[in-house]
Design a protein around this motif. Structure first.
Motif, PDB file in Angstrom:
ATOM      1  N   GLU A  21       1.700  -4.638  -2.696  1.00  0.00           N
ATOM      2  CA  GLU A  21       2.472  -3.734  -3.556  1.00  0.00           C
ATOM      3  C   GLU A  21       1.807  -2.370  -3.711  1.00  0.00           C
ATOM      4  O   GLU A  21       1.804  -1.780  -4.790  1.00  0.00           O
ATOM      5  N   SER A  26       6.966   4.010   1.994  1.00  0.00           N
ATOM      6  CA  SER A  26       8.277   3.369   1.871  1.00  0.00           C
ATOM      7  C   SER A  26       8.478   2.962   0.420  1.00  0.00           C
ATOM      8  O   SER A  26       7.604   3.173  -0.422  1.00  0.00           O
ATOM      9  N   ASN A  27       9.609   2.335   0.160  1.00  0.00           N
ATOM     10  CA  ASN A  27       9.876   1.880  -1.205  1.00  0.00           C
ATOM     11  C   ASN A  27       9.205   0.536  -1.500  1.00  0.00           C
ATOM     12  O   ASN A  27       9.323   0.010  -2.593  1.00  0.00           O
ATOM     13  N   ALA A  29       9.931  -2.386  -0.355  1.00  0.00           N
ATOM     14  CA  ALA A  29      10.826  -3.542  -0.336  1.00  0.00           C
ATOM     15  C   ALA A  29      10.347  -4.545   0.708  1.00  0.00           C
ATOM     16  O   ALA A  29       9.685  -4.188   1.688  1.00  0.00           O
ATOM     17  N   ALA A  34      11.808  -1.353   5.435  1.00  0.00           N
ATOM     18  CA  ALA A  34      10.690  -0.783   4.671  1.00  0.00           C
ATOM     19  C   ALA A  34       9.385  -0.940   5.444  1.00  0.00           C
ATOM     20  O   ALA A  34       8.549  -0.029   5.449  1.00  0.00           O
ATOM     21  N   GLN A  37       9.289   1.680   8.136  1.00  0.00           N
ATOM     22  CA  GLN A  37       9.048   2.994   7.529  1.00  0.00           C
ATOM     23  C   GLN A  37       7.593   3.110   7.088  1.00  0.00           C
ATOM     24  O   GLN A  37       6.949   4.137   7.306  1.00  0.00           O
ATOM     25  N   GLU A  38       7.065   2.071   6.489  1.00  0.00           N
ATOM     26  CA  GLU A  38       5.677   2.082   6.014  1.00  0.00           C
ATOM     27  C   GLU A  38       4.707   2.236   7.187  1.00  0.00           C
ATOM     28  O   GLU A  38       3.695   2.910   7.079  1.00  0.00           O
TER      29      GLU A  38
END
Length: 140
Positions: A21, A26-27, A29, A34, A37-38
């Motif tokens: 977390e 990214s968000n 998720a 995500a 993207q991360e």
């Protein structure tokens, strides 16, 4: 286009950040979108080039007692679809009942019409046909 040499390492590092977390890009998720993207890679890097990493990500998510966001969305959609299906089943049952009732009414009216036509065809019948007047703007 060939993948960057450190692509797998970036994906693994992104998995760690998301699962801890601490997502930075990214968000956070629990989805492949995500994760891609991360990691700074296209989504198809996970679905086509590194499906083992994608599967490992989902395995780790489940091992932590979490449910991937995509699965949560799909489960919600399943519930909604089941509710719609139940409503449709009720409506279909009502429509079938309505059709049966309408068929009975049509049969009764058809029988009544035949009786009236038969009575009308008898010379001493008390039944008389009413004259019809054409409706304005209508040609019969």
């Amino acid at each position: 286009m060939s993948p960057a040499p450190d692509e797998r390492d970036r994906i693994r590092a992104a998995m760690d950040r998301i699962l801890q977390e601490t997502a930075q890009h990214s968000n956070g998720a629990l989805t492949i979108v995500a994760l891609a993207q991360e990691a700074g890679v296209p989504r198809n890097a996970l679905t086509q080039r590194h499906p083992d990493l994608k599967n490992d990500f989902y395995t780790q998510v489940r091992a932590r007692g979490q449910t991937p966001d995509s699965e949560i969305r799909l489960r919600r959609q399943i519930v909604k679809l089941m509710e719609l299906r139940a409503k449709d089943a009720i409506e279909l049952a009502q429509l079938r009942t309505d059709v049966e009732q309408l068929v009975r009414v049509v049969n009764q009216l058809t029988m009544h019409n035949h009786q009236l036509l038969h009575a009308l065809s008898q010379p001493d019948s008390p039944v008389r046909a009413l004259p019809t007047h054409p409706h304005p703007g209508r040609s019969d």
